[in-house]
Design a protein around this motif. Structure first.
Motif, PDB file in Angstrom:
ATOM      1  N   MET A  59      33.097  40.424  30.791  1.00 21.24           N
ATOM      2  CA  MET A  59      32.430  39.240  31.331  1.00 21.24           C
ATOM      3  C   MET A  59      33.346  38.558  32.353  1.00 21.24           C
ATOM      4  SD  MET A  59      30.924  35.944  29.321  1.00 21.24           S
ATOM      5  CE  MET A  59      30.017  36.909  28.133  1.00 21.24           C
ATOM      6  N   ASN A  60      32.732  38.160  33.443  1.00 20.44           N
ATOM      7  CA  ASN A  60      33.489  37.593  34.546  1.00 20.44           C
ATOM      8  C   ASN A  60      33.603  36.069  34.387  1.00 20.44           C
ATOM      9  OD1 ASN A  60      34.733  37.251  36.947  1.00 20.44           O
ATOM     10  ND2 ASN A  60      33.092  38.067  38.211  1.00 20.44           N
ATOM     11  N   LYS A 109      34.922  32.301  34.912  1.00 22.38           N
ATOM     12  CA  LYS A 109      35.310  31.698  36.190  1.00 22.38           C
ATOM     13  C   LYS A 109      35.949  30.338  35.948  1.00 22.38           C
ATOM     14  CE  LYS A 109      32.181  34.354  38.805  1.00 22.38           C
ATOM     15  NZ  LYS A 109      31.672  34.682  40.096  1.00 22.38           N
ATOM     16  N   PRO A 162      29.984  32.936  32.483  1.00 22.12           N
ATOM     17  CA  PRO A 162      29.076  32.863  33.628  1.00 22.12           C
ATOM     18  C   PRO A 162      27.769  32.116  33.345  1.00 22.12           C
ATOM     19  CG  PRO A 162      29.655  35.153  33.129  1.00 22.12           C
ATOM     20  CD  PRO A 162      30.376  34.306  32.148  1.00 22.12           C
ATOM     21  N   PHE A 163      27.332  32.110  32.083  1.00 24.32           N
ATOM     22  CA  PHE A 163      26.056  31.433  31.813  1.00 24.32           C
ATOM     23  C   PHE A 163      26.240  30.340  30.759  1.00 24.32           C
ATOM     24  CE2 PHE A 163      21.464  31.485  30.393  1.00 24.32           C
ATOM     25  CZ  PHE A 163      21.002  30.908  31.559  1.00 24.32           C
ATOM     26  N   LEU A 185      20.416  21.967  30.454  1.00 21.15           N
ATOM     27  CA  LEU A 185      19.719  22.962  31.289  1.00 21.15           C
ATOM     28  C   LEU A 185      20.571  23.358  32.493  1.00 21.15           C
ATOM     29  CD1 LEU A 185      16.049  21.561  31.469  1.00 21.15           C
ATOM     30  CD2 LEU A 185      16.954  23.337  29.971  1.00 21.15           C
ATOM     31  N   MET A 227      28.412  26.675  35.981  1.00 22.49           N
ATOM     32  CA  MET A 227      28.808  27.161  37.304  1.00 22.49           C
ATOM     33  C   MET A 227      28.299  26.251  38.424  1.00 22.49           C
ATOM     34  SD  MET A 227      30.683  29.842  37.183  1.00 22.49           S
ATOM     35  CE  MET A 227      30.469  30.468  38.843  1.00 22.49           C
ATOM     36  N   MET A 229      22.920  39.915  28.484  1.00 19.31           N
ATOM     37  CA  MET A 229      24.018  38.931  28.563  1.00 19.31           C
ATOM     38  C   MET A 229      24.480  38.816  30.019  1.00 19.31           C
ATOM     39  SD  MET A 229      26.571  37.132  26.857  1.00 19.31           S
ATOM     40  CE  MET A 229      26.870  37.758  25.219  1.00 19.31           C
ATOM     41  N   VAL A 230      24.560  37.590  30.499  1.00 19.36           N
ATOM     42  CA  VAL A 230      24.962  37.381  31.890  1.00 19.36           C
ATOM     43  C   VAL A 230      26.466  37.655  32.026  1.00 19.36           C
ATOM     44  CG1 VAL A 230      25.103  35.719  33.767  1.00 19.36           C
ATOM     45  CG2 VAL A 230      23.151  35.658  32.211  1.00 19.36           C
ATOM     46  N   GLN A 231      26.796  38.571  32.902  1.00 21.14           N
ATOM     47  CA  GLN A 231      28.197  38.938  33.121  1.00 21.14           C
ATOM     48  C   GLN A 231      28.795  38.254  34.342  1.00 21.14           C
ATOM     49  OE1 GLN A 231      29.808  41.013  30.995  1.00 21.14           O
ATOM     50  NE2 GLN A 231      27.957  41.216  29.757  1.00 21.14           N
ATOM     51  N   ASP A 232      27.920  37.824  35.256  1.00 24.93           N
ATOM     52  CA  ASP A 232      28.424  37.261  36.510  1.00 24.93           C
ATOM     53  C   ASP A 232      27.440  36.242  37.072  1.00 24.93           C
ATOM     54  OD1 ASP A 232      30.258  36.913  38.501  1.00 24.93           O
ATOM     55  OD2 ASP A 232      29.855  38.798  39.529  1.00 24.93           O
ATOM     56  N   TYR A 233      27.980  35.258  37.767  1.00 23.35           N
ATOM     57  CA  TYR A 233      27.164  34.195  38.365  1.00 23.35           C
ATOM     58  C   TYR A 233      27.711  33.986  39.772  1.00 23.35           C
ATOM     59  CZ  TYR A 233      24.404  29.840  38.379  1.00 23.35           C
ATOM     60  OH  TYR A 233      23.474  28.858  38.643  1.00 23.35           O
ATOM     61  N   VAL A 234      26.872  34.237  40.783  1.00 21.93           N
ATOM     62  CA  VAL A 234      27.397  34.253  42.149  1.00 21.93           C
ATOM     63  C   VAL A 234      26.635  33.301  43.067  1.00 21.93           C
ATOM     64  CG1 VAL A 234      28.338  36.582  42.013  1.00 21.93           C
ATOM     65  CG2 VAL A 234      25.939  36.271  42.669  1.00 21.93           C
ATOM     66  N   PHE A 235      27.333  32.849  44.096  1.00 22.35           N
ATOM     67  CA  PHE A 235      26.753  31.935  45.095  1.00 22.35           C
ATOM     68  C   PHE A 235      26.820  32.579  46.474  1.00 22.35           C
ATOM     69  CE2 PHE A 235      28.234  29.057  41.755  1.00 22.35           C
ATOM     70  CZ  PHE A 235      27.168  28.187  41.617  1.00 22.35           C
ATOM     71  N   ILE A 243      18.369  32.564  40.715  1.00 24.06           N
ATOM     72  CA  ILE A 243      18.223  31.271  40.038  1.00 24.06           C
ATOM     73  C   ILE A 243      18.171  30.189  41.118  1.00 24.06           C
ATOM     74  CG2 ILE A 243      20.760  31.168  39.603  1.00 24.06           C
ATOM     75  CD1 ILE A 243      20.061  29.419  37.113  1.00 24.06           C
ATOM     76  N   LEU A 246      14.230  28.922  33.935  1.00 18.65           N
ATOM     77  CA  LEU A 246      14.954  30.180  33.705  1.00 18.65           C
ATOM     78  C   LEU A 246      15.955  30.068  32.557  1.00 18.65           C
ATOM     79  CD1 LEU A 246      15.426  33.080  34.662  1.00 18.65           C
ATOM     80  CD2 LEU A 246      17.202  32.201  36.178  1.00 18.65           C
ATOM     81  N   VAL A 247      16.662  28.946  32.484  1.00 18.83           N
ATOM     82  CA  VAL A 247      17.663  28.771  31.415  1.00 18.83           C
ATOM     83  C   VAL A 247      17.002  28.919  30.045  1.00 18.83           C
ATOM     84  CG1 VAL A 247      19.109  27.019  30.278  1.00 18.83           C
ATOM     85  CG2 VAL A 247      19.319  27.403  32.735  1.00 18.83           C
ATOM     86  N   MET A 280      15.739  32.532  29.417  1.00 18.39           N
ATOM     87  CA  MET A 280      16.844  33.438  29.086  1.00 18.39           C
ATOM     88  C   MET A 280      17.365  33.164  27.680  1.00 18.39           C
ATOM     89  SD  MET A 280      18.795  33.904  32.714  1.00 18.39           S
ATOM     90  CE  MET A 280      19.895  35.115  32.058  1.00 18.39           C
ATOM     91  N   ARG A 281      17.451  31.887  27.318  1.00 17.86           N
ATOM     92  CA  ARG A 281      17.892  31.537  25.964  1.00 17.86           C
ATOM     93  C   ARG A 281      16.952  32.151  24.924  1.00 17.86           C
ATOM     94  NH1 ARG A 281      16.735  25.704  23.715  1.00 17.86           N
ATOM     95  NH2 ARG A 281      14.715  26.729  23.598  1.00 17.86           N
ATOM     96  N   LEU A 305      23.381  36.396  37.778  1.00 19.41           N
ATOM     97  CA  LEU A 305      22.504  35.391  38.355  1.00 19.41           C
ATOM     98  C   LEU A 305      22.957  35.104  39.783  1.00 19.41           C
ATOM     99  CD1 LEU A 305      21.964  32.963  35.347  1.00 19.41           C
ATOM    100  CD2 LEU A 305      20.373  34.646  36.280  1.00 19.41           C
ATOM    101  N   ASP A 359      22.614  32.546  42.598  1.00 23.05           N
ATOM    102  CA  ASP A 359      22.235  31.142  42.815  1.00 23.05           C
ATOM    103  C   ASP A 359      22.063  30.882  44.311  1.00 23.05           C
ATOM    104  OD1 ASP A 359      22.308  28.262  43.071  1.00 23.05           O
ATOM    105  OD2 ASP A 359      23.135  28.196  41.050  1.00 23.05           O
TER     106      ASP A 359
END
Lengths: 166, 289
Positions: free
Chosen positions: A1-2, A4, A21-22, A63, A67, B1-7, B28, B34-35, B38-39, B48, B50
């Motif tokens: 898992m990344n 941050k 991340p989430f 909610l 990030m 499972m979310v592994q990364d969240y990018v912009f 997203i 969405l939150v 996903m939950r 995700l 963004d």
């Protein structure tokens, strides 16, 4: 898992914290930063007890992916008092009996603060709209509305005298 | 499972980030739906993407003949917009009704549409405005008519693992035109609409010219009350004609009983009143200029 490292301003102080991340921001506040004043109620944006201000706007931290907080300014209930002095909203909530069990109070005060920071002379409708996303199961809302009106009055007087309440 | 969240910083980057995940990434925007999805395990994603950092996405833009709403524009931005108050008062009213202030400060209008819920407030209000969506994916950029965005009840045609709706646009209000939005609700905040109606009319010499009358939730996406629209075309604006439009809409409506939104019988009963209110509000907007 990344994971941050996110950086943001929290109650006026710069902070950095490593998040999944989430991960949701309410959990970061409560579990990683030990700021438990922000409450987690329904966990789905329906009760408002987790309300914090992000760049001055009220949002549900339950909610909000942590990030998204990167680079923003966050205010929580812990940042409302000023050098140990209660904010007029806090004083008015106590004096007007707007606190019973207290679980909704931090969120209620943050929603009210988002309003009063922009508008120190809100109408009754504007007050009710500002807290319409905050559920209280004790007070019946009348005392809360009275407390916000009272705080607005205090803030207007302070503005005339040139005092500031952040 | 979310592994990364990018912009991503551009739409091109966002499309590339989605593509490289081969269906395991997801867009997203506000995330308020969405939150929770996903939950609850209804939606899964490894990454995700963004849209917040993409320049221009946060803006409501006035063009010569149209207005466009970027993918990151929130409901609160719409509520505060004097431009939209003039050109699309129904959309402003609809956005004011969504969730609570905390939700409106985060939830996006484009997300409200892409979510695919047929009775989403902003979506119903946009449906009467001849709106179009700009969709970008690896194949390029396309413009899709609003009513082609729905694949089924609560199913969008947009595949958020590889496509991005960058904006929704609609024509500016012209002389004689007016629009409106009406919803029936259990309470004023934090409630889903029991039913909702939007309308756009063009009024010339006290007669209905173009009439758009949409209702929901009665199918996949907001649905035209076709017989009522046809009936009103060219008719004089009279109480009797407005009432008759409500009756015709009711004959077409196919509500289902819902624990959340109310019984079929109740909603069929109140629909004609909502149609009348929507038409009267649109006429008033048209006559206001």
């Amino acid at each position: 898992m990344n994971t941050k490292l996110i950086s943001f301003v929290l109650n006026g102080e710069p902070v950095s914290v490593r998040v999944d991340p989430f991960e949701l921001f309410v959990d970061v506040l409560r579990e990683k930063l030990q700021l438990t004043g922000t409450k987690k109620g329904c966990g789905e944006g329906g009760c408002g007890s987790c309300t914090v201000l992000i760049n001055g706007e009220a949002v549900n931290s339950c909610l909000l992916p942590a990030m998204r907080v990167e680079g923003t300014s966050i205010q929580t209930i812990e940042g409302v008092e000023d050098n140990g002095e209660l904010h007029p909203l806090q004083t008015s909530f106590i004096e007007k009996g707007a606190v019973q069990c207290g679980f909704c109070t931090p969120g209620m005060i943050m929603s009210a603060k988002a309003l009063l920071d922009k508008n120190k002379s809100p109408s009754k409708e504007e007050i009710l709209e500002a807290v319409s996303g905050n559920i209280c199961r004790c007070t019946g809302y009348v005392k809360i509305e009275e407390a916000i009106e009272d705080a607005a009055k205090t803030l207007r007087k302070a503005a005339v005298k040139g005092e500031s309440h952040g | 499972m979310v592994q990364d969240y990018v912009f991503p910083g551009t739409v091109e980057q966002a499309v590339a980030m989605l593509a490289e995940s081969k269906g395991r990434a997801r867009v997203i925007a506000g995330g308020t739906d969405l939150v929770l999805d996903m939950r609850d395990g209804k939606i899964t994603a490894d990454k995700l993407v963004d849209l917040r950092a993409i320049d221009g996405m946060q803006r409501i833009v006035e063009h010569d003949d149209s207005i466009s709403i970027g993918a990151s524009v929130t409901h609160s931005q719409i509520v505060r917009s004097t431009l939209l108050r003039h050109h699309a008062p129904g959309l402003v009213d609809a956005c004011r009704k969504v969730g609570s202030l905390q939700i409106r400060n985060v939830a996006t209008v484009v997300g409200n549409v892409v979510n695919g819920n047929p009775a989403a407030d902003a979506a119903v209000a946009l449906a009467c405005l001849d709106a179009t969506a700009t969709v970008v994916d690896e194949q390029g950029t396309r413009t899709i008519p609003f009513n082609e965005l729905y694949a089924g009840i609560c199913i969008s045609c947009i595949n958020s693992s590889c496509q991005i709706v960058t904006q929704i646009s609609f024509p500016k209000k012209k002389a004689g035109e007016g629009s409106s939005y009406i919803r029936m609700e259990q309470r004023k905040a934090l409630s889903l609409p029991m039913l909702n109606v939007s309308s756009k009319v063009r009024v010339i010499n006290s007669q209905f010219q173009d009439v758009q009358l949409l209702m929901a939730p009665v199918g996949a996406g907001p649905q035209h009350a076709v017989t009522a629209e046809d009936f009103l075309m060219g008719k004089d604006i009279t109480d009797e004609n407005i009432r008759q439009a409500g009756v015709l809409a009711r004959e077409q409506a196919t509500f289902r009983s819902s624990a959340v939104r109310g019984s079929k019988e109740y909603r069929i009963g109140v629909l004609p009143v909502c149609v009348e209110r929507a038409l009267r509000a649109a006429i008033a907007d048209a006559q206001e200029g």
